[in-house]
Design a protein around this motif. Sequence first.
Motif, PDB file in Angstrom:
ATOM      1  N   UNK A  99     -12.105  -4.391   7.966  1.00  0.00           N
ATOM      2  CA  UNK A  99     -11.796  -2.959   7.817  1.00  0.00           C
ATOM      3  C   UNK A  99     -10.282  -2.794   7.679  1.00  0.00           C
ATOM      4  N   UNK A 100      -9.882  -1.879   6.797  1.00  0.00           N
ATOM      5  CA  UNK A 100      -8.476  -1.498   6.638  1.00  0.00           C
ATOM      6  C   UNK A 100      -8.435   0.014   6.700  1.00  0.00           C
ATOM      7  N   UNK A 101      -7.951   0.550   7.779  1.00  0.00           N
ATOM      8  CA  UNK A 101      -8.040   1.989   8.027  1.00  0.00           C
ATOM      9  C   UNK A 101      -6.636   2.567   8.198  1.00  0.00           C
ATOM     10  N   UNK A 102      -6.347   3.612   7.427  1.00  0.00           N
ATOM     11  CA  UNK A 102      -5.063   4.295   7.567  1.00  0.00           C
ATOM     12  C   UNK A 102      -5.090   5.159   8.819  1.00  0.00           C
ATOM     13  N   UNK A 103      -4.089   5.000   9.653  1.00  0.00           N
ATOM     14  CA  UNK A 103      -4.011   5.784  10.888  1.00  0.00           C
ATOM     15  C   UNK A 103      -3.363   7.128  10.593  1.00  0.00           C
ATOM     16  N   UNK A 104      -3.847   8.156  11.264  1.00  0.00           N
ATOM     17  CA  UNK A 104      -3.251   9.477  11.091  1.00  0.00           C
ATOM     18  C   UNK A 104      -1.989   9.625  11.916  1.00  0.00           C
ATOM     19  N   UNK A 152       0.857  -1.187   0.000  1.00  0.00           N
ATOM     20  CA  UNK A 152       0.000   0.000   0.000  1.00  0.00           C
ATOM     21  C   UNK A 152       0.895   1.239   0.000  1.00  0.00           C
ATOM     22  N   UNK A 153       1.275   1.628   1.189  1.00  0.00           N
ATOM     23  CA  UNK A 153       2.101   2.816   1.394  1.00  0.00           C
ATOM     24  C   UNK A 153       3.000   2.511   2.581  1.00  0.00           C
ATOM     25  N   UNK A 154       4.257   2.242   2.276  1.00  0.00           N
ATOM     26  CA  UNK A 154       5.149   1.668   3.282  1.00  0.00           C
ATOM     27  C   UNK A 154       5.347   2.553   4.506  1.00  0.00           C
ATOM     28  N   UNK A 155       5.344   3.855   4.334  1.00  0.00           N
ATOM     29  CA  UNK A 155       5.634   4.741   5.467  1.00  0.00           C
ATOM     30  C   UNK A 155       4.419   5.040   6.332  1.00  0.00           C
ATOM     31  N   UNK A 156       3.245   4.596   5.918  1.00  0.00           N
ATOM     32  CA  UNK A 156       2.030   4.842   6.702  1.00  0.00           C
ATOM     33  C   UNK A 156       1.764   3.690   7.662  1.00  0.00           C
ATOM     34  N   UNK A 157       0.901   3.943   8.625  1.00  0.00           N
ATOM     35  CA  UNK A 157       0.471   2.912   9.568  1.00  0.00           C
ATOM     36  C   UNK A 157      -1.023   2.656   9.375  1.00  0.00           C
ATOM     37  N   UNK A 158      -1.412   1.418   9.559  1.00  0.00           N
ATOM     38  CA  UNK A 158      -2.801   1.018   9.339  1.00  0.00           C
ATOM     39  C   UNK A 158      -3.319   0.209  10.524  1.00  0.00           C
ATOM     40  N   UNK A 159      -4.639   0.211  10.616  1.00  0.00           N
ATOM     41  CA  UNK A 159      -5.319  -0.683  11.553  1.00  0.00           C
ATOM     42  C   UNK A 159      -6.155  -1.664  10.733  1.00  0.00           C
ATOM     43  N   UNK A 160      -5.966  -2.936  10.989  1.00  0.00           N
ATOM     44  CA  UNK A 160      -6.711  -3.978  10.293  1.00  0.00           C
ATOM     45  C   UNK A 160      -7.673  -4.659  11.253  1.00  0.00           C
ATOM     46  N   UNK A 161      -8.891  -4.859  10.779  1.00  0.00           N
ATOM     47  CA  UNK A 161      -9.853  -5.658  11.533  1.00  0.00           C
ATOM     48  C   UNK A 161     -10.194  -6.886  10.697  1.00  0.00           C
ATOM     49  N   UNK A 162      -9.989  -8.043  11.281  1.00  0.00           N
ATOM     50  CA  UNK A 162     -10.237  -9.321  10.597  1.00  0.00           C
ATOM     51  C   UNK A 162     -11.376 -10.024  11.316  1.00  0.00           C
ATOM     52  N   UNK A 208       7.897   7.634  14.593  1.00  0.00           N
ATOM     53  CA  UNK A 208       8.615   8.291  13.519  1.00  0.00           C
ATOM     54  C   UNK A 208       7.762   8.419  12.263  1.00  0.00           C
ATOM     55  N   UNK A 209       6.668   7.663  12.173  1.00  0.00           N
ATOM     56  CA  UNK A 209       5.838   7.675  10.972  1.00  0.00           C
ATOM     57  C   UNK A 209       5.082   9.000  10.848  1.00  0.00           C
TER      58      UNK A 209
END
Length: 447
Positions: free
Chosen positions: A31-36, A14-24, A446-447
């Motif tokens: 849900x796949x949500x990009x964290x701010x 996706x976007x290597x420098x970003x952080x995400x929250x996954x719900x399985x 650091x993200x």
Amino acid sequence: MNELILKNVRLPLFEEDALYQLTIKDGRYEHIVKQTEAAPLQAVPFTQAEGQLALFQEIDVEGRLLFPSFVDIHTHLDKAFSLKAVPNPTGTLQEAISNYSEKAHLFSSEEIERRVMKAALHSLSYGTTHIRTHVNFELDVSRDVALEHLRAVLRAREALKDHLSIQVVPMFSRIHQRTTEELRIIEAAINLGVDGIGGAPHLDEDAEKAIEALTQLAIKHDKFIDLHVDENDDPSICTIQHLIEAAETYRLQGRVTAGHLCSLAGMDQLKAQRIMERMADVNIHAVTLPGANLFLQGRNDQGVVRRGITRVKELINEGVLIAAASDNVNDPFHPFGRGDMLQVGLLTAYTAHLAGEKDLTQVLKMITSIPAEMYGLKAHEIKGKAPAEFVLAEATDLHELFASLSPSRHVFSKGKWISSRSSELTFQDAELHQFFKESHAYDVSEV
């Protein structure tokens, strides 16, 4: 576990420098949500959960990489771990083929099944959940050996089906020269429940007739075709042209795979360019096998020794769907390897000069989503409602992933954690150990 939430996840595709929250939920991505920003540490830290991941519903993975599980689209599970029984002193492809065939009658079906199970489980432990295995069909040794060994592979496939999937592709030779009785045996083999039609037509005295016969067999039984093609240093060997013509004539676009393509690397540039363009036009898939090709090819070269692998970067640029795969593990064709697709990816990166961020993203696709497409998987990616099959790696970027080969690895599939490899280096000196831990601590802030 009905629901699993992973926070502070890095998704390199996706976007290597970003952080995400996954719900399985129920084994699928809900849900796949990009964290701010880095999520508050309400979840259990991964370092605390490691070793007992199944006990926790919400885990902070602390910035580790997560990507689809591996698909090994070309391997030989039946030959794996046979090197001691079948040595290859010269290291050539010809001797490997000859020596294995000479010993084939000595291998019981139980031994073949054991090898398949061992190799498949090794691969699973490293993160591979789908495998296409080519199987020797030793009809020139004996009918019984050919069928018994194939049945052994099919038994292993059945035993493992609830944990990983295996496509079985028998390698048929000299189809156009077979007797009526031999053809009946081949038909019986296909009816045992194989998935595709395989072979190595460049080894046949009439490659064009061999390809035509294999193609007709595939059409008759509605199977895909996956062949070893031009596994040779000689640039004059060019059976890929016959395969292109057959795929176009019989409208088999997207159902034909060509593994190896070694001689393509040594061909005249204009000829090679035209072949690659035609492969893209007819949608013939390609597979590079860097481990075995580096080991077997270039044996007669002196001075500058050819690498043996095909034109990986040029095939990519021409739009040919190309994957990387393991081929052989600890056998006369390749004495090394361990069924680890990250290792295969690293060899691909080295030999094809793929080292930039975009290049390494492509390499990761070559061992995950691209072979998944060849395999016929409809949604082997991280997106909503897709089956959650992934590897959680001990790295925070792709260069670190391929440099370290992620000594710790955790595999999730079919709604549960199914394997974990953990490896922690311990310095005996307490001060050195503390320095090491601090230098390797992940910092998601650091993200």
